[in-house]
Design a protein around this motif. Structure first.
Motif, mmCIF file in Angstrom:
data_model
loop_
_atom_site.group_PDB
_atom_site.id
_atom_site.type_symbol
_atom_site.label_atom_id
_atom_site.label_comp_id
_atom_site.label_asym_id
_atom_site.label_seq_id
_atom_site.Cartn_x
_atom_site.Cartn_y
_atom_site.Cartn_z
ATOM 1 N N ILE A 371 4.857 59.851 34.283
ATOM 2 C CA ILE A 371 4.894 58.558 33.614
ATOM 3 C C ILE A 371 4.067 57.516 34.352
ATOM 4 N N ILE A 372 3.843 57.725 35.661
ATOM 5 C CA ILE A 372 3.093 56.739 36.452
ATOM 6 C C ILE A 372 1.613 57.116 36.385
ATOM 7 N N ASP A 373 1.086 57.008 35.160
ATOM 8 C CA ASP A 373 -0.288 57.375 34.886
ATOM 9 C C ASP A 373 -0.855 56.346 33.919
ATOM 10 N N TYR A 374 -2.107 56.494 33.553
ATOM 11 C CA TYR A 374 -2.773 55.486 32.725
ATOM 12 C C TYR A 374 -2.032 55.202 31.425
ATOM 13 N N GLY A 375 -1.522 56.243 30.758
ATOM 14 C CA GLY A 375 -0.883 56.060 29.462
ATOM 15 C C GLY A 375 0.577 55.659 29.523
ATOM 16 N N GLY A 376 1.316 56.173 30.509
ATOM 17 C CA GLY A 376 2.763 55.966 30.532
ATOM 18 C C GLY A 376 3.251 54.843 31.412
ATOM 19 N N ILE A 377 2.359 54.249 32.218
ATOM 20 C CA ILE A 377 2.793 53.287 33.230
ATOM 21 C C ILE A 377 3.506 52.081 32.624
ATOM 22 N N GLY A 378 3.162 51.717 31.389
ATOM 23 C CA GLY A 378 3.809 50.558 30.761
ATOM 24 C C GLY A 378 5.304 50.737 30.571
ATOM 25 N N ALA A 379 5.793 51.982 30.597
ATOM 26 C CA ALA A 379 7.229 52.224 30.442
ATOM 27 C C ALA A 379 7.989 52.013 31.740
ATOM 28 N N LEU A 380 7.298 52.049 32.886
ATOM 29 C CA LEU A 380 7.984 51.961 34.180
ATOM 30 C C LEU A 380 8.774 50.663 34.355
#
Length: 411
Positions: A371-380
Motif C-alpha cells: 500500500i505504501i506505493d505510488y497508487g496506494g499511498i493515499g489510503a495510508l
C-alpha cells in the motif's frame, strides 16, 4: 476549508469516475491529490496541530521521502523537480494532520457511505454497459478482462477496510441485541461483492475473509444465531454465483493461472530482494521514473512483468531499503500498542475494527499488497486515522449491556 477538503479527499480515494483501472491514470490521480493536500495544508497551517498516535512516524516518512527524491534524482540523472512531481502522491500522507480531529465514528460512517455509493454507481454503470453497450463515464470496453469480467481497481485500497468497519459495527450491535443500521449491512455486502466481482485479487479476498472469521470468533458474543445466518447466506451466495457461472470461472482461472501467477510472484520477490541487497541496501533503489527501457527493466524486471505494489513488503524494501523497513516496523509497533492497550482496557469490544484493521494491514502488506506505493499511498493516512484512537469517551460494552438490562427491568 478542512471540511471541504475532507470530502474532496474521499472523492479522490474512492474515485467516482472509475479511473483507477488504469495504472497511469491512478498514479496521476494520487499525484494530483498530493498537490491539493499541500495546498490545503498551507491554507490551514495556523489550524494544524501536530497531535495523534502516528504524528512523528508520518513526519519521519515525509522527511525520508524527500531524501529518497534527492537520492533518486542523483542515481537516475533525473531533474529533482521532475522526481518531486513524480513522487508527489506521497504528500497525501500530510492529510493525516488535516483530519486528525475527525471523530472516529463520523469517519467510519463517511467511509461506509462513500464505499456504498461508489460500488452502487460502478455496478449500475457496468449493468448499463452489459445491457445497452453505453459507457457514460467508464470505458469498460477498454478495460482488460479477467474471467470474462472487466477487472476494475476503483477503491481497491480502502474497500477492505470499509468491509472491516461495517463488520465491526454489525458485531457490536449484535452483541447489544440492537437493530443493526442498514448502512453497515449494505456496506458489508457491497464491498465483498466488489472485491469478488470487480477487483478479483484472490489473495486479498482470502486475507479479508480470514480476518472476518477471526473477528467473529473473538468478538461476537451471541454466536449461534449469527453462525446460522452466515452459513445460510454463504450457501445462498455459492449457489447463486455457481448458477451464473462465476464460481466455475474462478476455479478454472485458478487451475489455469495459479502456477504461473505464483511463479511470477515468487520470482518478483526474489528479484526485488536481491536487487536491493546487491544495490542500495540502506536506502533502497528509491523512486524510479520508467521513461526509458533501462529504467523500466530496472523497475519491472528483465521481462517487465514484476510490480512493486504486487509483492508487499518486498516492494517496499526495494523502494526504501533498510531505513524504510525500520520505519515500517515502528509503524506496526505503534499500531499494535494501540490495539493492545484497548485489549487490556477491554474497550476493544466496543470497536473490534481496530484489531481487524491492524491484522488485515499486516497480512496484506507481508503477502501481496504494497500500500505504501505510488497508487496506494493515499489510503495510508485514512488507515492511520482509523487506528488513531480518536474516539469520544463513553461506556464500554459491558456497561452498555447492563444499562440496557436495567432499562428493560424498569419497564
Amino acid at each position: 476549508m478542512r471540511e471541504a477538503f475532507f470530502y474532496i479527499y474521499l472523492l479522490f480515494q474512492f474515485n467516482f469516475l472509475g479511473l483507477m483501472y488504469d495504472d497511469s491514470q491512478s498514479y496521476n490521480l494520487v499525484r494530483l491529490l498530493g498537490g491539493i493536500t499541500i495546498i490545503a495544508l498551507i491554507l490551514n497551517v495556523n489550524k494544524i496541530k501536530l497531535k495523534g498516535k502516528f504524528t512523528w512516524i508520518i513526519l519521519f516518512l515525509m522527511l525520508y521521502v524527500l531524501l529518497e527524491i534527492l537520492i533518486s534524482s542523483i542515481l537516475y540523472s533525473t531533474s529533482i523537480h521532475v522526481m518531486f512531481a513524480f513522487s508527489l502522491g506521497f504528500a497525501t500522507c500530510l492529510a493525516y494532520f488535516l483530519f486528525n480531529n475527525v471523530e472516529h465514528e463520523r469517519l467510519t460512517r463517511r467511509l461506509c457511505w462513500f464505499s456504498t455509493i461508489t460500488i452502487t454507481i460502478l455496478t449500475s454503470l457496468y449493468l448499463i454497459f452489459i445491457f445497452t453497450g453505453a459507457e457514460p463515464l467508464i470505458k469498460f470496453s477498454e478495460i482488460p478482462l479477467r474471467m470474462g469480467v472487466q477487472r476494475i481497481y476503483v477503491g481497491a485500497y480502502l474497500f477492505p477496510y470499509c468491509f472491516i468497519l461495517a463488520l465491526s459495527k454489525i458485531i457490536r450491535y449484535s452483541n447489544l441485541k440492537q437493530r443493526i443500521p442498514p448502512l453497515y449491512i449494505i456496506t458489508l455486502a457491497l464491498t465483498l461483492f466488489d472485491l469478488f466481482f470487480f477487483i478479483m485479487t484472490r489473495a486479498y479476498l482470502v486475507i479479508l475473509l480470514f480476518v472476518a472469521f477471526v473477528m467473529i470468533l473473538v468478538f461476537l458474543k451471541w454466536k449461534p444465531k449469527i453462525y446460522l445466518f452466515i452459513t445460510i447466506a454463504f450457501f445462498i451466495l455459492i449457489i447463486g454465483i455457481n448458477n451464473i457461472g462465476i464460481l466455475k470461472a474462478y476455479i478454472e482461472f485458478s487451475q489455469d493461472a495459479d502456477s504461473d501467477t505464483m511463479s511470477i510472484r515468487y520470482a518478483a520477490m526474489n528479484y526485488y530482494f536481491n536487487q536491493t541487497i546487491n544495490g542500495n541496501f540502506i536506502t533502497g533503489l528509491g523512486f524510479i521514473k520508467p521513461d526509458s527501457y533501462a529504467l523500466r527493466t530496472l523497475l519491472n524486471g528483465p521481462h517487465e512483468e514484476f510490480y512493486r505494489e504486487d509483492v508487499g513488503i518486498w516492494g517496499f524494501f526495494n523502494t526504501f531499503g533498510l531505513i524504510g523497513l525500520l520505519w515500517f516496523i515502528s509503524y506496526i509497533l505503534r499500531a499494535t500498542q494501540i490495539v493492545m492497550i484497548k485489549f487490556k482496557a477491554k474497550t476493544i469490544y466496543n470497536n473490534p475494527e481496530f484489531f481487524g484493521i491492524l491484522l488485515f494491514f499486516i497480512l496484506a502488506q507481508f503477502s501481496t499488497i504494497n500500500i505504501i506505493d505510488y497508487g496506494g499511498i493515499g489510503a495510508l493516512p485514512i488507515i492511520s486515522l482509523l487506528l488513531n484512537s480518536n474516539i469520544k469517551k463513553g461506556p464500554n460494552l459491558k456497561q452498555l449491556i447492563i444499562a440496557k438490562q436495567n432499562a428493560s427491568t424498569k419497564i
